[in-house]
Design an enzyme around this catalytic site. Structure first.
Site, short mmCIF file in Angstrom:
data_model
loop_
_atom_site.label_atom_id
_atom_site.label_comp_id
_atom_site.label_asym_id
_atom_site.label_seq_id
_atom_site.Cartn_x
_atom_site.Cartn_y
_atom_site.Cartn_z
N GLU A 1 -3.40 10.66 -1.11
CA GLU A 1 -2.13 11.12 -1.22
C GLU A 1 -1.03 10.05 -1.79
OE1 GLU A 1 -4.00 10.67 1.32
OE2 GLU A 1 -3.13 10.67 3.10
N ARG A 2 -1.54 8.83 -1.58
CA ARG A 2 -0.40 7.64 -1.87
C ARG A 2 -0.24 7.36 -3.59
NH1 ARG A 2 -2.16 3.10 2.19
NH2 ARG A 2 -4.24 4.44 2.54
N CYS B 1 -11.74 -3.11 -3.29
CA CYS B 1 -12.99 -3.21 -2.39
C CYS B 1 -13.79 -4.26 -2.84
CB CYS B 1 -13.76 -1.96 -2.47
SG CYS B 1 -14.40 -1.42 -4.20
#
Ligand code: NAD
Length: 513
Positions: free
Chosen positions: A192-193, A297
């Site tokens: 959602e960002r 990551c």
């Protein structure tokens, strides 16, 4: 740092401005007007758009569309799927700059980095173009007299992908080309960002000839995720994000009988042996520690300096980190951009405060960084801690920002033991000139992805991406043959075409003769 030489910010209603909605059944859907969240421009700090949060009816519509499309798409020929994949590859390649600009506008990473991300995603589409080869089953003739056996790979059904903010194009592209090429339908629930990229990925796939409903995008947050996992028509769930949510997704999907692969967080170490090229190691630590503001990551977050390299290595890292150009990601000179949101920046900054409290030596402090013309951006400059120890939370916990820790150890064995004390097993790197040490390291180390003089060992699309330990729940990695395995079910057929003379009842267990 000034904001000269900027690329134009793309303004696409419903992608970078307005309300970013869903893509269901081959068209944009606004979603419910009540539930939205702001999407920021991280460099200016301004709210640039809103993102829809899926309600129950939106979710039902996405799954129903996916279910209906699966029934047709699963029977589509390999020739049809290949043609669509090749067309998608062309569109993505031609428009990679446009997609990258949308990523930079919402994520904040510098444009060249965003272009690189899209490129690595396109490589998975290229892998999926070879679906004919990938879906070859196996065949044994004459396993018993007049009996043949073959195994075919069939799609599993409507699949779901839940993705993190840090690679809004590449991580969805780890999943959806492989799932769809294998004959599945796919629902993406992006972060959602930075949701804008997901809409373009869907529209362009449709333009490439993908039938409506085979790829749907459902915007939203935890409610959408849990609703999708709970839906009985969803057969497989791919997740990439932080470890606590990966564990939750893996557990709840497994309880409901879904197939699941859930990639979690990381704390990647880079060991530097005394015989390493220290200049190259310092370059690598800075590139992999501060690239994308540490929001990768595969970022290096801990450098393990084996005596006596500590002092020289720390000095070389500080020199390079001080020289980095930190600016709006659209600025052609920018090497590092802002963090994704103010909340995330504040969380990362709180770890810098914590490291000081814990007694580590803060040799580079980025907390007071100011970027000219961008006073409200979500900035945090490169931070470097020296003399970090394994009882500190800044060593054990994932920070996910431009904060690099240096731990000093006396030997190779101590370095390996330290790495293996971390619960994460995503990526790890060794810097050395000693081939024997490198060979021993890659054999013994507990991690899913290993770099030898390579700080970010991201596997190419035809190998598979994924870590071990708390970095992956489930037993299959993303893309490559493990991705094909995840998105297919094996069906084994045993067939006899016998001479009529051999017929007759036989109540014994089938024997191979
Ligand atoms: P996140 O875990 O906060 O969110 C990931 C996804 O889960 C998002 O789509 C989000 O909407 C959803 N989500 C968030 N909270 C949820 C909840 N309580 N229940 C159900 N769903 C929920 O991760 P993030 O902050 O977007 O991304 C950064 C994290 O992702 C880091 O931990 C990073 O290491 C990890 N990551 C891992 C890999 C990998 O390959 N292992 C790759 C990229 C990112």
């Amino acid at each position: 740092m000034t904001s000269s030489a900027m690329s134009a910010t793309p303004s696409i209603d419903g992608v970078t401005t307005g309300v970013i909605g869903h893509w269901i059944d081959g068209r944009r859907m606004a979603g419910s007007p009540d539930g939205t969240l702001p999407v920021f421009d991280p460099a200016s700090g301004a709210v640039a758009a809103q993102v829809a949060l899926a309600s129950g009816p939106d979710l039902e519509a996405a799954v129903a569309s996916s279910r209906a499309a699966f029934d047709t798409w699963r029977h589509s020929s390999i020739a049809t799927r290949t043609k669509v994949m090749f067309a998608y590859r062309e569109i993505l390649s031609e428009r990679r700059e446009q997609l990258a600009a949308v990523i930079t506008a919402q994520h904040g990473k510098v444009l060249s980095d965003a272009v690189g991300e899209v490129g690595r995603g396109i490589e998975v589409v290229e892998f999926a173009c070879g679906v004919g080869e990938l879906l070859k089953g196996t065949h044994n003739e004459q396993v018993s007299t007049d009996v043949d056996v073959w195994t075919v790979l069939q799609p599993v059904g409507p699949c779901v992908g839940i993705t993190p903010f840090n690679f809004p194009a590449m991580v969805p592209l780890w999943m959806l080309p492989v799932a769809i090429a294998c004959g599945n339908s796919f629902i993406l629930k992006p972060s959602e960002r930075d949701p804008g990229a997901s809409v373009l990925l869907a529209e362009w796939f449709s333009e490439a000839g993908l039938p409506d409903g085979v790829f749907n995008v459902l915007q939203g947050d935890a409610t959408a995720v849990n609703g999708l996992i709970d839906h009985p028509d969803v057969k497989a769930v791919s997740f990439v994000g932080s470890t606590p949510i990966a564990r939750h997704v893996a557990t709840s999907a497994t309880e409901r009988g879904r197939r699941v692969q859930a990639l979690g967080g990381a704390k990647n170490h880079m060991i530097v042996l005394p015989d390493a090229d220290l200049e190259a190691a310092a370059d690598a630590a800075v590139s992999a520690g501060y690239g994308s503001a540490g929001e990768r990551c595969m970022a290096i977050s801990v450098v393990v300096a084996v005596d006596p390299v500590g002092d020289e290595l720390v000095d070389a890292i500080v020199d390079r980190a001080r020289a980095l150009v930190i600016a709006d990601g659209r600025d052609a000179a920018a090497e590092m951009g802002p963090l994704v949101t103010a909340a995330h920046r504040d969380r990362v900054r709180s770890y810098v405060d914590l490291g000081v409290e814990e007694g580590a030596t803060l040799v580079l402090d980025g907390r007071d960084l100011a970027v000219e013309g961008r006073p409200d951006g979500f900035w945090l400059g490169p931070c470097l801690f020296d003399h970090v120890t394994t009882d500190m939370r800044i060593w054990s916990e994932e920070i996910f920002g431009p904060v690099l820790a240096v731990v000093r150890v006396a030997s190779y064995d101590e370095a390996v033991a330290l790495v293996e004390r971390s619960p994460f097993g995503n990526g790890v790197a060794l810097f050395t000139r000693d081939g024997g040490a490198a060979r021993r390291f890659q054999q013994q180390i507990d991690a899913g992805m290993v770099g030898i003089n390579v700080p970010i060992p991201v596997p190419v699309s035809y190998h598979s991406f994924g870590g071990w330990g708390a970095s992956l729940f489930g037993d299959t990695k993303a893309h490559g043959t493990e991705g094909v395995h995840f998105y297919t079910r094996a069906k084994t057929v045993t067939a006899r075409w016998a001479d009529p003379a051999t017929r007759g009842p036989d109540l014994g267990f089938p024997r191979n003769t």
